[in-house]
Design an enzyme around this catalytic site. Structure first.
Site, mmCIF file in Angstrom:
data_model
loop_
_atom_site.group_PDB
_atom_site.id
_atom_site.type_symbol
_atom_site.label_atom_id
_atom_site.label_comp_id
_atom_site.label_asym_id
_atom_site.label_seq_id
_atom_site.Cartn_x
_atom_site.Cartn_y
_atom_site.Cartn_z
ATOM 1 N N CYS A 58 -14.960 11.235 -4.328
ATOM 2 C CA CYS A 58 -15.125 9.963 -3.604
ATOM 3 C C CYS A 58 -15.164 10.206 -2.095
ATOM 4 C CB CYS A 58 -13.971 9.029 -3.957
ATOM 5 S SG CYS A 58 -13.954 7.484 -3.033
ATOM 6 N N ASP A 117 0.774 -1.244 0.000
ATOM 7 C CA ASP A 117 0.000 0.000 0.000
ATOM 8 C C ASP A 117 0.808 1.298 0.000
ATOM 9 O OD1 ASP A 117 -2.382 1.471 -0.019
ATOM 10 O OD2 ASP A 117 -2.441 1.589 2.154
ATOM 11 N N CYS A 174 -22.832 4.752 -6.227
ATOM 12 C CA CYS A 174 -21.993 5.836 -5.689
ATOM 13 C C CYS A 174 -22.828 7.061 -5.361
ATOM 14 C CB CYS A 174 -20.894 6.202 -6.684
ATOM 15 S SG CYS A 174 -19.805 7.513 -6.068
ATOM 16 N N CYS A 207 -21.460 -5.091 -5.167
ATOM 17 C CA CYS A 207 -20.915 -5.969 -6.209
ATOM 18 C C CYS A 207 -21.528 -7.367 -6.100
ATOM 19 C CB CYS A 207 -19.401 -6.064 -6.090
ATOM 20 S SG CYS A 207 -18.641 -7.166 -7.309
ATOM 21 N N CYS A 248 -22.778 -5.288 -16.014
ATOM 22 C CA CYS A 248 -23.179 -4.810 -14.682
ATOM 23 C C CYS A 248 -22.612 -3.422 -14.412
ATOM 24 C CB CYS A 248 -22.679 -5.790 -13.615
ATOM 25 S SG CYS A 248 -23.066 -5.290 -11.919
ATOM 26 N N CYS A 258 -16.875 -8.266 -15.158
ATOM 27 C CA CYS A 258 -17.920 -7.296 -14.825
ATOM 28 C C CYS A 258 -19.090 -7.345 -15.809
ATOM 29 C CB CYS A 258 -17.340 -5.883 -14.803
ATOM 30 S SG CYS A 258 -16.327 -5.526 -13.343
ATOM 31 N N CYS A 302 -19.795 1.190 -3.232
ATOM 32 C CA CYS A 302 -19.497 0.575 -4.528
ATOM 33 C C CYS A 302 -19.003 -0.855 -4.374
ATOM 34 C CB CYS A 302 -18.509 1.419 -5.320
ATOM 35 S SG CYS A 302 -16.846 1.520 -4.627
ATOM 36 N N CYS A 308 -15.988 4.642 2.635
ATOM 37 C CA CYS A 308 -17.308 4.357 2.070
ATOM 38 C C CYS A 308 -17.251 2.986 1.421
ATOM 39 C CB CYS A 308 -17.680 5.417 1.045
ATOM 40 S SG CYS A 308 -19.273 5.150 0.222
#
Length: 356
Positions: free
Chosen positions: A222, A142, A206, A256, A199, A196, A252, A249
């Site tokens: 965001c 990260d 969002c 899924c 979709c 994906c 999103c 958040c």
């Protein structure tokens, strides 16, 4: 030598699982021209907001070779933090603060990096034991200029979805990612195809329209960026949409469809939610001074944003809550030493006064 490397690669997968990784894949240490172009376009559009570090070392982010020409292979790894319940369950509970699923447990930086280092030590020792050339490597999680999500896709552990996060058919959207660059020429896994399809659930979910197009995130819109990375006042246009989200958040990710296949048994115990962070009362959080903040969030990724930014977020949530019982504490914070906190308190007080 090829047989020894293949045997070590198989054992390496087992060792990764023993150390708590839910998934591991191997990719060649080559740069990706497509991802490089997309990164350059994203930066040119200013979609990174105030995250200057994304631009400062963009050349290194092009891929493993750009960082370390000696690398031969990339190990892409993921730890699961799949939630047991619905991350959106508290959306209408104005008196309760919502903390992103990933931040309700222990700090993933510490847990993932510790396991990566242990795996790296194992790899070096095993290469020597099997009579292979000395294994050199670099470990990342990260904080380094590494594109973990494209690397995860190249290594076959998932694909980068329309919400720009990695999606796994086994673990859904709930993976902490890490990478090891090494000089051992492991056999690459198959690049994961995009699943994906048509979709667009994540795009539609969002609350701030942060996706100008599929596979492209405008961080400036965001809520995760606004509550974590953004240091100044929250732009007025996004405050109401924040609702009771005070750190990150999940919207999103949570919607899924692939999450219904997420293997809860693979979730790392270090990321189980702490009781006091699963559904904290806004009233309690608004009382935090710096010492109280540090004590509550010791060992949590939330600690890094500091008390002032955190209380700013809580004040926006208070203003959205309609809970007039918070007005007294909110009014006190109008005199806070931090000007951003004081401004957020004034905004929240005006909203709550209007609700009386």
């Amino acid at each position: 030598m090829a047989t020894k490397i293949a045997e070590m690669q198989a054992d390496l997968r087992k060792e990764a699982g023993r150390l708590g990784f839910a998934t591991i894949g191997f990719a060649p240490a080559t740069d990706d021209p497509l991802r490089t172009r997309r990164l350059q376009e994203w930066l040119a559009a200013g979609h990174h907001g105030s995250m200057e570090w994304m631009e400062a070392r963009a050349d290194v982010r092009c891929g493993p070779q750009s960082m370390w020409p000696g690398a031969a292979s990339v190990l892409a790894l993921g730890m699961s933090y799949a939630p047991k319940g619905d991350p959106l369950a508290l959306a209408e509970e104005g008196q309760i603060a919502r903390i992103s699923t990933y931040a309700q447990g222990g700090d993933y930086h510490d847990t993932v990096k510790k396991a990566l280092k242990a795996l790296a030590r194992w790899l070096v020792a095993e290469a020597a034991r099997r009579g292979l050339p000395d294994a050199e490597l670099k470990v990342f999680v990260d904080t380094a200029p590494v594109m973990e999500k494209p690397l995860g896709e190249a290594a076959g552990i998932g694909w980068q979805g329309k919400h720009t996060n990695l999606v796994s058919r086994t673990h859904g959207s709930w993976l902490f990612l890490g990478a090891i660059y090494c000089t051992v020429p492991f056999t690459p896994d198959t690049h994961h195809p995009d699943r994906c399809g048509s979709c667009r659930a994540c795009q539609d979910a969002c609350p701030t329209d942060a996706f100008p197009q599929p596979y492209r995130l405008d961080a400036r819109r965001c809520i995760s960026y606004l509550t974590i990375e953004h240091k100044g006042p929250i732009p007025l246009e996004f405050r109401e949409a924040m609702g009771n989200r005070i750190y990150g958040c999940d919207d999103c990710l949570a919607v899924c469809p692939w999450n219904k296949f997420a293997d809860l048994a693979a979730r790392h115990k270090a990321f189980l939610p702490r009781a006091e962070l699963a559904a904290p009362a806004l009233a309690d959080l608004l009382e935090l001074d710096d010492a109280g903040f540090r004590q509550l969030f010791s060992g949590s990724p939330i600690k890094r944003i500091g008390r002032d930014r955190f209380v700013r977020n809580c004040l926006i949530a208070a203003g959205n809550s309609g809970d007039v019982s918070l007005l007294a504490r909110v009014s006190t914070l109008m005199a806070d030493a931090d000007s951003v906190v004081a401004e957020a308190a004034s905004w929240a007080a005006e909203r709550l006064t209007a609700a009386i």
